[in-house]
Scaffold this active site. Structure first.
Site, PDB file in Angstrom:
ATOM      1  N   ASP A  45       0.819  -1.207   0.000  1.00 40.76           N
ATOM      2  CA  ASP A  45       0.000   0.000   0.000  1.00 40.76           C
ATOM      3  C   ASP A  45       0.857   1.263   0.000  1.00 40.76           C
ATOM      4  OD1 ASP A  45      -2.353  -1.379  -0.125  1.00 40.76           O
ATOM      5  OD2 ASP A  45      -2.757  -1.292   2.031  1.00 40.76           O
ATOM      6  N   GLY A  46       2.028   1.204   0.646  1.00 40.84           N
ATOM      7  CA  GLY A  46       2.927   2.350   0.628  1.00 40.84           C
ATOM      8  C   GLY A  46       3.388   2.685  -0.773  1.00 40.84           C
ATOM      9  N   ASN A 122      -5.475   9.064   1.473  1.00 35.61           N
ATOM     10  CA  ASN A 122      -5.849   8.433   2.738  1.00 35.61           C
ATOM     11  C   ASN A 122      -6.293   9.418   3.815  1.00 35.61           C
ATOM     12  OD1 ASN A 122      -5.572   5.802   1.985  1.00 35.61           O
ATOM     13  ND2 ASN A 122      -3.781   5.370   3.221  1.00 35.61           N
ATOM     14  N   ARG A 148      -8.137  20.082  22.579  1.00 35.19           N
ATOM     15  CA  ARG A 148      -6.848  19.885  23.235  1.00 35.19           C
ATOM     16  C   ARG A 148      -6.584  18.396  23.298  1.00 35.19           C
ATOM     17  NH1 ARG A 148      -8.868  24.517  24.950  1.00 35.19           N
ATOM     18  NH2 ARG A 148      -7.468  26.242  25.511  1.00 35.19           N
ATOM     19  N   GLY A 162      -7.120   3.047   7.839  1.00 33.97           N
ATOM     20  CA  GLY A 162      -5.733   3.218   8.245  1.00 33.97           C
ATOM     21  C   GLY A 162      -5.608   3.713   9.680  1.00 33.97           C
ATOM     22  N   TYR A 163      -4.873   4.811   9.847  1.00 30.44           N
ATOM     23  CA  TYR A 163      -4.638   5.365  11.181  1.00 30.44           C
ATOM     24  C   TYR A 163      -5.956   5.728  11.861  1.00 30.44           C
ATOM     25  CZ  TYR A 163      -2.398   8.153  14.836  1.00 30.44           C
ATOM     26  OH  TYR A 163      -1.972   8.652  16.042  1.00 30.44           O
ATOM     27  N   ASN A 164      -6.901   6.216  11.076  1.00 27.21           N
ATOM     28  CA  ASN A 164      -8.223   6.553  11.599  1.00 27.21           C
ATOM     29  C   ASN A 164      -8.835   5.391  12.367  1.00 27.21           C
ATOM     30  OD1 ASN A 164     -11.073   7.985  11.408  1.00 27.21           O
ATOM     31  ND2 ASN A 164     -11.333   5.963  10.494  1.00 27.21           N
ATOM     32  N   SER A 166      -7.290   2.923  13.786  1.00 25.46           N
ATOM     33  CA  SER A 166      -6.504   2.573  14.975  1.00 25.46           C
ATOM     34  C   SER A 166      -6.785   3.507  16.148  1.00 25.46           C
ATOM     35  CB  SER A 166      -5.009   2.587  14.639  1.00 25.46           C
ATOM     36  OG  SER A 166      -4.537   3.906  14.444  1.00 25.46           O
TER      37      SER A 166
END
Length: 267
Positions: A45-46, A122, A148, A162-164, A166
């Site tokens: 994917d990268g 992404n 904050r 992806g990161y979302n 996680s």
């Protein structure tokens, strides 16, 4: 049909690239790295993200397909031993299997230098290096919350896996033309309050994040780092452009999610 190839530097991917180039020369296809009709990524994917950013200025005339040479890739439909099938598929099928929404990121700076605009597949993440991120979050130019915490992630539907994901975001089907903002370790107590839940924004709205003056922000868009010195605000919206995929093997989205996260990987 004109084909461009983007491969990572691994020995396996370079070997697959050489074989694929040989097969192309024996077919009715041609190699054109400058102005292709189809971009083939070879790797994971990268590598696919690198291919997208390399050809993002040609999205109106190019589509993508991926060959994975390692672990199962979310964007890659073909295995390294299926190159002959891929060649046949490209020669016989000129349809676009799917198209996905993209994110447009507009960055403004306090010193008045030119605003930067960036396109992503992404997600875009903003953090500070060693301090808490303090920011005002606006939706359609109306103040929504004083944030904050460690940071914020704004993702496309494809980026939602992806990161979302996680950090507790939802997985969203790419036919849903939305953005998703997910908080990263937000601070919630009697003094500081945020929504604390992922926020889904429709295509006719936008998100603006205004930050305090500082030079230690970290902003990433897919695999890229965005210049942050003198950062004032970031605006996120669904881009007018979309990425197109080709090939008969581009599977249903939920099957791809299942293959990526639930089914045991088998080589």
């Amino acid at each position: 049909m004109k084909i461009a190839i983007v491969a990572n530097d691994s020995i396996e991917s370079q070997t697959v690239k050489e074989k694929f180039e040989s097969l192309i020369k024996e077919s009715a296809l041609t190699i054109d790295q400058m102005h292709p009709e189809v971009v083939i990524s070879i790797g994971g994917d990268g590598t696919f993200l690198s291919a997208f950013h390399q050809y993002k200025d040609q999205l109106d005339s190019v589509c993508f397909a991926g060959v994975h040479t390692g672990h199962l890739g979310f964007y890659t439909d073909w295995r390294d031993y299926q190159l002959e099938e891929l060649i046949e598929d490209l020669q016989n099928d000129d349809s676009r299997a799917a198209n996905y929404p993209l994110i447009e990121v507009e960055v403004s700076y306090s010193d008045g230098k030119e605003t930067g605009k960036f396109l992503g597949l992404n997600e875009c993440i903003i953090k500070r290096n060693d301090r808490t991120l303090v920011a005002d979050v606006y939706i359609k130019d109306e103040l929504f919350e004083h944030f904050r915490g460690d940071g914020l992630s704004v993702a496309t539907p494809t980026g939602s896996t992806g990161y979302n994901k996680s950090v507790g975001g939802a997985v969203i089907h790419p036919r849903v033309n939305v953005l998703q903002m997910t908080e990263i370790a937000s601070i919630n107590n009697r003094v500081f309050r945020t929504l604390g839940s992922p926020l889904v924004i429709p295509s006719d709205e936008w998100i603006t994040v205004q930050v305090e003056p500082a030079d230690d922000y970290f902003i990433s868009l897919d695999q890229l780092n965005i210049p942050q010195a003198g950062l004032k605000e970031i605006r996120y919206r669904i881009a007018d452009e979309r990425i197109q995929f080709t090939g008969s093997r581009h599977t249903l989205f939920w099957q791809r999610v299942k293959d990526a996260f639930i089914e045991e990987y088998k080589d």
